[in-house]
Design an enzyme around this catalytic site. Structure first.
Site, PDB file in Angstrom:
ATOM      1  N   HIS B 266     -22.951  30.531  16.584  1.00 12.35           N
ATOM      2  CA  HIS B 266     -22.324  31.503  17.479  1.00 12.35           C
ATOM      3  C   HIS B 266     -20.916  31.045  17.880  1.00 12.35           C
ATOM      4  O   HIS B 266     -19.930  31.768  17.707  1.00 12.35           O
ATOM      5  CB  HIS B 266     -23.210  31.676  18.715  1.00 12.35           C
ATOM      6  N   GLU B 267     -20.838  29.810  18.373  1.00 16.01           N
ATOM      7  CA  GLU B 267     -19.531  29.308  18.821  1.00 16.01           C
ATOM      8  C   GLU B 267     -18.584  29.126  17.637  1.00 16.01           C
ATOM      9  O   GLU B 267     -17.371  29.341  17.757  1.00 16.01           O
ATOM     10  CB  GLU B 267     -19.692  27.992  19.589  1.00 16.01           C
ATOM     11  N   HIS B 270     -16.875  32.340  17.021  1.00 11.63           N
ATOM     12  CA  HIS B 270     -15.713  32.500  17.917  1.00 11.63           C
ATOM     13  C   HIS B 270     -14.525  31.680  17.407  1.00 11.63           C
ATOM     14  O   HIS B 270     -13.389  32.144  17.373  1.00 11.63           O
ATOM     15  CB  HIS B 270     -16.069  32.015  19.334  1.00 11.63           C
ATOM     16  N   GLU B 296     -16.885  38.727  20.486  1.00 12.16           N
ATOM     17  CA  GLU B 296     -18.343  38.585  20.414  1.00 12.16           C
ATOM     18  C   GLU B 296     -18.877  39.111  19.079  1.00 12.16           C
ATOM     19  O   GLU B 296     -19.894  38.612  18.575  1.00 12.16           O
ATOM     20  CB  GLU B 296     -18.965  39.333  21.602  1.00 12.16           C
TER      21      GLU B 296
END
Lengths: 503, 503
Positions: B266-267, B270, B296
């Site tokens: 997820h990170e 980003h 997101e």
């Protein structure tokens, strides 16, 4: 009116210190954490912060406020915090405003190119390619000294950047006596009947265990992990980020116990000083370290006078034996103690022991003096270096890379910086002798794993003073005597004569 | 003239971005490295940098320069970089200069006290003690919205801070259809005949191995360790420090494989966005992310559409089995795949799965809308929450701590932030459907451990655009259609119907 001026002045200095401490974090992160492709942007961030800091610090308003404070009752008691702040801010303000911007930029530029040329020159043992840059840097530094001004010799203006108040003359008084005795002493040890077996500290010491042991020792001598960190870096350093945050670094060699351990104690010594400065004065000179020499006295004391002492190892050797059982299980205490106190003439300063280290510095100091009084021509540097080196150490460098090209300092324009290393040792010995007098059972405390009495003594006598005194006066106030080489010489003789069996 | 204005404007924005990126490092360090006693000084550093940034950004000169640029040919082609920069700087400049300083400070103060009250209120399940702070924050945020202005409803002004151009109305259009279908789908899964055995991903997964595996996966999907780091922190985040430096964090649970792994992906999603923004435009809107929702979409795509997909695990499952042999050696691929795609109605948003997560957001969006149009009174929040929750999830929170008190957002004044989470999933699905169309063998590539085609597609279509388009238009430009819930609903149904054996 004067109170208002002080308030405004402190407000500006608070901003300056916030910018400065932020730049410190940028620098720490660059050396400890930054991914490599971040370097270009980091350079931009650092340059911007440096510019901002310079702009705030050298504003005309700062000069006006200093003038107002100087003409006011604030400066009546010269040792009161505000008077000290005004005195020191004036000193630095004048320096920073006297040097023309063009010269500042020329020096910054010469530092950058000089260092990259130096890296290659040292690698290739090529003094010739470094020479024009060296000559230029000397010329720029001479102009810098002229812009700032000095009473006696140009070199004084350079020394003052690192050791405020010290001069070539004041340092020479101490160094020249010291040199004579030290050269003799080093010669004696060279010809000593006893030699340590250093191989016992060059066995396998796992990095994991070294880290645990190093952190244990750092914590034991008072380095607070609630106010600091210990990280790994290529070139160890200590960086104060602000009150309650001072970080040290080390590097581990799996084939050598001492490198990381004594390096950690050294940096912890710096950190204990930073963390012991009076926090209520943070951002003003009263909350800052006196000088590089006094800073170095703190690191050297913990590294050498504590860390390489017999009482210290009375406590820690059993722990070291258990921690590194494969390497030290069969080692006798006396052999270990001798091995970590190996003294040998060697070419490279940063690898030197507690005794010969000083000679490396005395030699550089004499050369810097000669360069700025014109008695040594830059082109003769290699010859002068080797001649002096042979005279002092009894051995001759085989190359300039092992000689006058070994340090980055001159490439980076840091003339006047070297003497602070030896001054640090001299201050340390004089302070330590006084501490031992004030705390008669210090050795017993060390042997029992207790180091807080020494730390408390340092905090009370040195750390808490901030910049109240210049180094010269601080030594007198704390020890009752002016700086002298005898405490250091006495300390070295008392420690090393029995070890080496010399008289 | 206009060229000069742009140059000066960019110069100021460059300063702003250097200050902003320095503040980012201060913030990253605070959460990753800072010794605990450094927090007071760190707060001072951050506050100073925030003030400096605000001062530079809101200077009158910026307004003058924007006016000059707007009246000039620069703004003729609305999609040219300079026109985009002027448009977006104007939007933010007006916002920041319209809000009275007093209100900014009141909000900052309410945030601080509100959050500390909230921590206790959540712990003690005590809505009453939090209520006055909530009510005050809502009132302040209403004043904030009035100061900024809006066309339709006050809530729009808040949404615009996180999702520029989006409005309550535009979001409602998509969310209301989505909600109907999603509530039905969640009910179907709740009553599904098949359930995964989640215990197989809740065995022992050593943190050391999780770290190695997580770094391997991050590198495989394109996270460049030359331009970033992966560290440990309590609340994982991604922080861009500048071009070539974007850092992610995670937290390891030794009893759960998925938490750190999917968090890392997820990170990393980003970070890939941050690192893919056009570096030549760094410091200006053309070099910045479109919105929180678009940000997101990148993290969710890598976490869910890639990281929880069958093709991805076709490649990585054998590696996971070898890395965690004790835990996964006896596990079948299909069981593992089902376990990491467990769908369950649960009370806590941050623990929710890919399907039900959206419902958590839709509920919050409706409540925020109601609060700002006056149809929901703050005091009725617990009752409204529980009623809606029961209707959407089929289960009822047993306490407010499990209900309306679970998130920090409202305590921190972040009204209008929640919808961006679901928008992120919606954008992600619509982008991903288009990417699969453009790259027909994407599944085969994933199964072969190749993720660069997707990353290249994202870079070309999304990252490289900077803020050229607002989210709404970006979706249209990239996918040819306006935002719709169908791609996400279709993706969820296609994936989860066969898993759960529902129709």
């Amino acid at each position: 009116m004067s109170k208002q001026a002080m308030t405004e002045l402190k407000q500006i200095m608070n901003e300056v210190s916030l910018i400065g401490s932020t730049a410190a974090l940028l620098g720490w992160d660059e050396r400890v954490n930054m991914p490599r492709n971040g370097s270009a942007h980091r350079a931009n961030q650092l340059a911007y912060m440096a510019g901002l800091l310079h702009e705030k610090f050298t504003a005309n308003r700062v000069g006006e406020l200093l003038k107002m404070a100087e003409d006011s009752p604030v400066s009546k008691d010269p040792l009161a915090p505000d008077a000290v702040n005004v005195r020191e801010l004036r000193r630095v303000y004048d320096k920073r405003t006297k040097v023309p911007n063009q010269l500042v930029q020329a020096i910054a530029h010469a530092e950058t190119t000089g260092q990259s040329v130096w890296v290659k020159a040292r690698r290739d043992n090529d003094f010739k390619s470094f020479f024009p840059h060296l000559e230029k840097m000397i010329e720029l530094k001479r102009q810098y000294a002229e812009a700032i001004g000095y009473k006696d010799v140009a070199y004084d203006a350079l020394i003052d950047d690192y050791e405020p108040g010290a001069t070539a003359k004041s340092i020479t008084v101490v160094f020249s006596e010291f040199r004579k005795e030290l050269v003799d002493f080093v010669a004696k040890i060279r010809n000593a009947p006893k030699k340590p077996d250093v191989s016992i500290v060059e066995r396998e010491f796992s990095i994991d265990r070294q880290r645990i042991f190093g952190e244990t020792v750092a914590a034991a001598i008072g380095f607070p992990f609630s106010e600091g960190r210990l990280d790994i870096t290529a070139h160890p350093f200590c960086s104060g980020i602000g009150p309650g945050d001072c970080r040290i670094t080390t590097r581990y060699n799996p084939k050598h116990l001492g490198q990381a351990l004594f390096g950690t104690m050294h940096e912890a010594g710096h950190a204990l000083y930073e963390l012991g400065l009076p926090r209520e004065h943070f951002g003003t000179p009263m909350g800052e370290a006196v000088s590089l020499g006094i800073h170095e006295s703190q690191s050297r004391m913990w590294e050498n006078m504590v860390g390489r002492s017999k009482p210290f190892w009375k406590f820690f050797f059993p722990l070291a034996q258990q921690t590194f059982y494969d390497a030290l299980g069969d080692v006798k205490f006396e052999d270990f103690y001798f091995a970590i106190n190996d003294v040998q003439a060697s070419f490279i300063r940063v690898e030197a022991d507690e005794v010969t280290y000083n000679l490396h510095i005395l030699l550089r100091f004499e050369i810097e003096q000669g360069i700025f009084d014109g008695s040594i021509k830059p082109k003769d540097l290699p010859a002068v270096w080797n001649e002096k080196f042979t005279k002092y150490f009894g051995i001759t460098p085989k190359s300039d890379s092992q000689g006058c090209l070994q340090d980055i300092h001159w490439a980076a324009g840091l003339f006047g910086y070297f003497p602070t290393y030896a001054l640090g040792n001299l201050y340390a010995a004089q302070f330590f002798a006084k501490a031992k007098k004030d705390i008669p059972d210090l050795d017993e405390q060390f042997a029992a794993g207790k180091y807080s009495a020494l730390l408390d003594w340092l905090r009370k006598n040195i750390h808490s003073q901030g910049q109240r005194y210049h180094a010269e006066d601080l030594v007198k106030v704390v020890t009752g005597k002016k700086l002298d080489h005898k405490p250091l010489m006495g300390y070295l003789e008392k420690k090393f004569k029995p070890l080496y069996g010399v008289k």
